[in-house]
Write an enzyme that holds these catalytic residues in place. Sequence first.
Site, PDB file in Angstrom:
ATOM      1  N   HIS A  73      30.018   2.272  -9.054  1.00 55.41           N
ATOM      2  CA  HIS A  73      31.169   1.369  -9.055  1.00 55.41           C
ATOM      3  C   HIS A  73      32.088   1.667 -10.241  1.00 55.41           C
ATOM      4  CE1 HIS A  73      33.590  -2.192  -8.475  1.00 55.41           C
ATOM      5  NE2 HIS A  73      33.268  -2.633  -9.680  1.00 55.41           N
ATOM      6  N   ASP A  76      34.048   4.752  -9.526  1.00 56.28           N
ATOM      7  CA  ASP A  76      35.060   4.460  -8.505  1.00 56.28           C
ATOM      8  C   ASP A  76      36.248   3.744  -9.132  1.00 56.28           C
ATOM      9  OD1 ASP A  76      36.069   4.117  -5.745  1.00 56.28           O
ATOM     10  OD2 ASP A  76      35.626   1.997  -6.130  1.00 56.28           O
TER      11      ASP A  76
END
Length: 99
Positions: A73, A76
């Site tokens: 995450h 990203d």
Amino acid sequence: MEGTELIAFNIIAAVGTARSNYIAAIDAGNFEEAEKLIKEGQDAYVEGHDAHAKLLTQTAQGDKVIMDLLLTHAEDQLMSAEGFGILAERFVTLYKKLG
């Protein structure tokens, strides 16, 4: 919280701030404010990028970095913020040309 988890949260926090500033720059009412927000976004992005670089350094030195959902995450969000930064700069340039 320590180690990779703390670094991931630092990345997420810094690049989240950067992305928010980039979006605000696109919506800013004047060029001076937009450029200020982009600069603040870039400064925050560098903080996140530097935290990410620590993990790369660890890996290069042979230390194992476990890739989990949190770190995925964080990466990203790092890439998303980079894209928004590029777009914010381009939008402001376009707004100036349309003037």
